[in-house]
Design a protein around this motif. Structure first.
Motif, PDB file in Angstrom:
ATOM      1  N   ALA A 111      -9.627  10.295  25.278  1.00 35.83           N
ATOM      2  CA  ALA A 111      -8.236   9.837  25.462  1.00 35.83           C
ATOM      3  C   ALA A 111      -7.808   8.970  24.289  1.00 35.83           C
ATOM      4  N   VAL A 161      -5.210   5.690  31.658  1.00 38.57           N
ATOM      5  CA  VAL A 161      -6.532   6.261  31.911  1.00 38.57           C
ATOM      6  C   VAL A 161      -7.298   5.377  32.881  1.00 38.57           C
ATOM      7  N   ILE A 196      -0.612   6.521  27.328  1.00 41.64           N
ATOM      8  CA  ILE A 196      -1.488   7.329  28.187  1.00 41.64           C
ATOM      9  C   ILE A 196      -2.221   6.375  29.118  1.00 41.64           C
ATOM     10  N   LEU A 256      -4.533  10.298  32.941  1.00 43.62           N
ATOM     11  CA  LEU A 256      -5.816  10.991  33.104  1.00 43.62           C
ATOM     12  C   LEU A 256      -6.625  10.284  34.183  1.00 43.62           C
ATOM     13  N   LEU A 263      -5.085  16.556  27.333  1.00 43.60           N
ATOM     14  CA  LEU A 263      -4.343  15.311  27.101  1.00 43.60           C
ATOM     15  C   LEU A 263      -3.339  15.456  25.965  1.00 43.60           C
TER      16      LEU A 263
END
Lengths: 399, 399
Positions: free
Chosen positions: B136, B124, B122, B167, B105
């Motif tokens: 994360a 997730v 990000i 992710l 990541l």
């Protein structure tokens, strides 16, 4: 020459650790590389076979609870603890040394207050084993700090209000020099910075005294003087008084207060367990647990090991002085006991070739570029007779 | 009931993987927990014994070169590669899944350009196995990003110029739902973001196609459908085209271009090796290498495994429908093959107690809070007769 052979015989006859050698698998090779990979403890093959065949093969998933797999990192941490002078509940085993250096250094910067508190510098032993320096650079980059490499002796003068953390090796991997952990730790603390000690080359060879000297964080490997096996898991020490503020950069599910709650929000566990990350590597971890059993023998103690270590390295230096022509090698390791780890490093220009020939002649040490012959002395399984023989073969090899 | 027993017999008679079962150590228990800890491959105990007794015990330090220890992470990575549709040279084995999620990541955010390029988010999977979400959050904190949890189906609409990395789990650990890796990967790439897939619950159970679908980074464990043993090392995939820009947050000495140069400056190695960190955990790693041998049998392939996996889960659902009173359990796992991993999750209020009774009756699955009975199906060693028996015992247990 025969004098030293006789002396070795006497030293072995008086060695209170002589009987411990039978707990290890050894042969006619003189193995002076236990500071890189410790020899195989005799009880490990059977222990590993049980883990594989019965615990994994028969009990399978049930072993996470029934064979104590889940709690192994903290249970084995408590076996390492007395060897480095730590009370129980402060050490957790798992991951590699490099990964633990990252946890410890990022954690240390955060504990110091970090750049927000004006602490934006990490001091690192310039002669450190390289991985510590590489990881320190990454930890610095990711916490808004800079790294300043320097000799451990320069640390006291370099400490200041900008120092967040200091990463030092207890024993230098190349020279075998033992640094002054008590004084340096006290200086770091006085400056309001956080100390991180790398114990790879001292744990299992000499007293460390983490608790009594007030060390903040420490890491170490277990495959050298602790004989845990190739790549066996490393460990992380977080002083009890800092644990509730320890803020890991690797907050995996194993460090959660309720790991099987499967909660989306992270809540850190109390205690040493906070240093865990992912699923522990059971085969290597339980091999290590078996390897540590030798320390529960009544005749084995860190003090006895240290006494024999110094006697072994003293005797080796004496034999080298007697057998090797003067000037052929330079002793790099300090002669003062207070500055010596459990290894002897000798420098000579052709060290690489010399070590190859030495290994071929049945004396195993290792070569560290550019010019160091490195010999590790594990008091649990080495005899004085072997030390004398190693010096004699070395002299022959040096020609 | 006898119809289904007869059907199981026929399915087993026609099963092209039936002979593979002999390569594993099994007993009378119906083991439907191979998605948590795979069963012991029959060749592993001997392989581990050789690693311990001969490689470590006799060769000691020489095994780092002579027994291939040093190159094990990339060599075993190349054994995992074909199982997840990757060409050689892109996977390295080592560390836990959590640690690899962190590498991947942070690496992904850096590859995207990160906050400096306006990419500071990000995405997730909100229903991810918790460790991915915890790690994360740490990766985001340390790279100046924020985490946005969402359902995988919401990813395409959520992607934008601020997305750094995404992710996702290929198969949901709880429900067994298989997500649409090709379409989601394409959408992530089209948005200029970097994809990170967690393959823990798909690798070894179904085709993944990392290369053909253009996945950027991936991680996975090896102790589920790959049967590597408790806590066996995880792996990291970095697409070949990204390797020279992959910038690991854990640049340990094993990832150095010249690891034994012992240089103070870090210089990353080329290729998959750049994803290594510290000293590899050899016992677990070589147990995994032995466990992967089954995939070199001519009758074993990922396609054959997937075909049997779907047949096993179809048949289990059919038996459950036939044996369990309607409404007693709710099937959580999707019925459509394209959306099903290699597990079946059934929900009922008393799932915790039901699973305890089921295990006592010789059928091992696991319980995931608050209400899920989870059954994993490993096609390499399960028979249709066992599946029928599991459903029958489940029906008895549910009362």
């Amino acid at each position: 020459m025969s004098d030293l052979i006789e002396r070795a015989r006497e030293l072995d006859a008086r060695d209170p650790l002589a009987a411990v050698r039978a707990d290890f698998v050894l042969d006619e090779v003189v193995y002076l590389d236990g500071n890189s990979l410790g020899a195989l403890p005799a009880n490990v093959p059977g222990a590993v076979e049980d883990v594989v065949r019965r615990q994994w093969g028969e009990l399978r998933i049930r072993s996470w609870t029934e064979s104590g797999w889940w709690t192994a990192p903290e249970r084995i941490g408590d076996l390492v603890a007395p060897l480095v002078g730590a009370a129980a509940g402060q050490i957790v085993v798992g991951d590699s040394t490099s990964v633990n250096v990252f946890k410890a250094l990022v954690g240390a910067v955060r504990l110091s207050g970090g750049p927000d508190a004006g602490r934006d510098e990490i001091l690192v032993d310039a002669s450190t084993f390289p991985t510590d320096g590489y990881i320190a650079a990454s930890a610095a980059r990711m916490t808004g700090c800079t790294v300043r490499p320097l000799a451990p002796a320069e640390v006291p003068d370099a400490l200041g209000p900008r120092t967040a953390a200091v990463l030092l090796n207890h024993v230098d991997y190349r020279t075998g020099r033992l640094h002054d952990l008590p004084a340096l730790t006290a200086a770091i603390r006085a400056a309001g910075a956080v100390s991180v000690w790398d114990l790879c080359h001292s744990a299992g060879a000499l007293p460390v005294g983490l608790d009594s000297h007030g060390v903040d964080l420490a890491v170490g490997c277990t495959y050298k003087f602790l004989n845990g096996g190739p790549g066996s898991p490393a460990y992380l020490y977080v002083r009890a008084g800092l644990q509730d503020r320890f803020d890991s950069p690797l907050p995996g599910w194993n460090s959660h207060a309720e790991p099987f709650g499967m909660r989306p929000e992270y809540a850190p566990a109390d205690g040493a367990v906070r240093g865990r990350v992912g699923t522990p590597d059971i085969l290597s971890m339980l091999a290590l647990e078996a390897a540590l059993e030798v320390w529960s023998r009544p005749d084995v103690s860190v003090d006895a090991v240290r006494a024999k270590s110094l006697a072994l390295t003293d005797f080796f230096l004496e034999c080298v002085a007697a057998y090797v022509p003067e000037g052929r090698v330079v002793t790099v390791t300090p002669r003062a006991h207070a500055e010596r780890g459990s290894q002897v490093a000798l420098a000579c220009e052709d060290a690489g070739e010399v070590m190859e020939r030495l290994i071929a002649a049945g004396v195993v040490g290792d070569f560290r570029a550019p010019d160091v012959l490195r010999f590790g002395f594990t008091p649990l399984y080495l005899s004085f007779a072997e030390v004398e023989r190693a010096a004699r073969v070395l002299a022959d090899t040096l020609g």
